[in-house]
Design an enzyme around this catalytic site. Structure first.
Site, mmCIF file in Angstrom:
data_model
loop_
_atom_site.group_PDB
_atom_site.id
_atom_site.type_symbol
_atom_site.label_atom_id
_atom_site.label_comp_id
_atom_site.label_asym_id
_atom_site.label_seq_id
_atom_site.Cartn_x
_atom_site.Cartn_y
_atom_site.Cartn_z
ATOM 1 N N GLN A 73 -36.737 -56.501 -24.584
ATOM 2 C CA GLN A 73 -36.486 -55.870 -23.300
ATOM 3 C C GLN A 73 -35.287 -54.923 -23.276
ATOM 4 O O GLN A 73 -35.133 -54.176 -22.323
ATOM 5 C CB GLN A 73 -36.348 -56.894 -22.159
ATOM 6 C CG GLN A 73 -36.432 -56.256 -20.810
ATOM 7 C CD GLN A 73 -36.262 -57.189 -19.642
ATOM 8 O OE1 GLN A 73 -36.266 -56.724 -18.538
ATOM 9 N NE2 GLN A 73 -36.128 -58.474 -19.840
ATOM 10 N N ASP A 74 -34.440 -54.914 -24.278
ATOM 11 C CA ASP A 74 -33.298 -53.991 -24.291
ATOM 12 C C ASP A 74 -33.102 -53.411 -25.687
ATOM 13 O O ASP A 74 -31.974 -53.199 -26.124
ATOM 14 C CB ASP A 74 -32.034 -54.719 -23.814
ATOM 15 C CG ASP A 74 -30.869 -53.768 -23.553
ATOM 16 O OD1 ASP A 74 -31.115 -52.567 -23.308
ATOM 17 O OD2 ASP A 74 -29.711 -54.217 -23.609
#
Length: 169
Positions: A73-74
């Site tokens: 997610q990042d």
């Protein structure tokens, strides 16, 4: 592409049945509700069409995810490090169970202060080809994620809103 190889390794195994991670299908609805609320509270600081597009896209994509994986997610440039046990490792994950097309959102807007429409389109093309992912789904999740990370109860990050504009175009 180094980041793509790291993502491929992260997605190899499906999440176990008893995983402790959040589900994108649940989070996407919460994000869009919160986005609209924050946007209103901030005085509607950018065009409503972006908020509407993010909500519609999140609902459409969340309900039609096929293969799920534990996603980082990042994953963006500063979260990929050269290592010894593997050539490259990802750090600082924000784990979520989602389709892999969601997990490229941070890469689409990496170095966001210097990207434009051409760079965004090139990244979509490269990542779709390298990872064999649906370009439209990556673009849609990129829009949703940019606004989720860029707008909050007491913040607005203009660079992320601009990335959302590029991805919504």
């Amino acid at each position: 592409m180094i980041a793509a190889s790291v993502l491929r390794r992260l997605w190899l195994r499906p999440p176990p049945d008893d995983h402790p991670f959040r589900l994108l299908a649940d989070e996407a609805e919460r994000w869009t509700t919160q986005l609209r609320s924050d946007w209103e509270a901030l005085g509607r600081p950018f065009e409503q069409r972006l908020v509407d597009a993010a909500g519609a896209t999140a609902r459409e994509l969340a309900g039609s995810q096929a293969k799920l994986a534990v996603c980082h997610q990042d994953l963006q440039g500063s979260n990929v490090l050269k290592a010894q046990r593997e050539p490259w490792l990802a750090i600082d994950p924000k784990p979520i169970v989602a389709e892999p097309a969601f997990d490229v959102a941070s890469l689409l807007r990496d170095r966001r202060w210097s990207i434009d429409r051409a760079i965004t389109q090139r990244r979509l093309d490269l990542l779709a080809a390298e990872l064999d992912l649906d370009r439209d789904r990556m673009q849609g999740w990129g829009l949703v994620h940019a606004l989720h990370w860029g707008v909050g109860p007491d913040k607005i990050e203009p660079d992320l809103v601009e990335c959302a504009r590029l991805l919504a175009a």
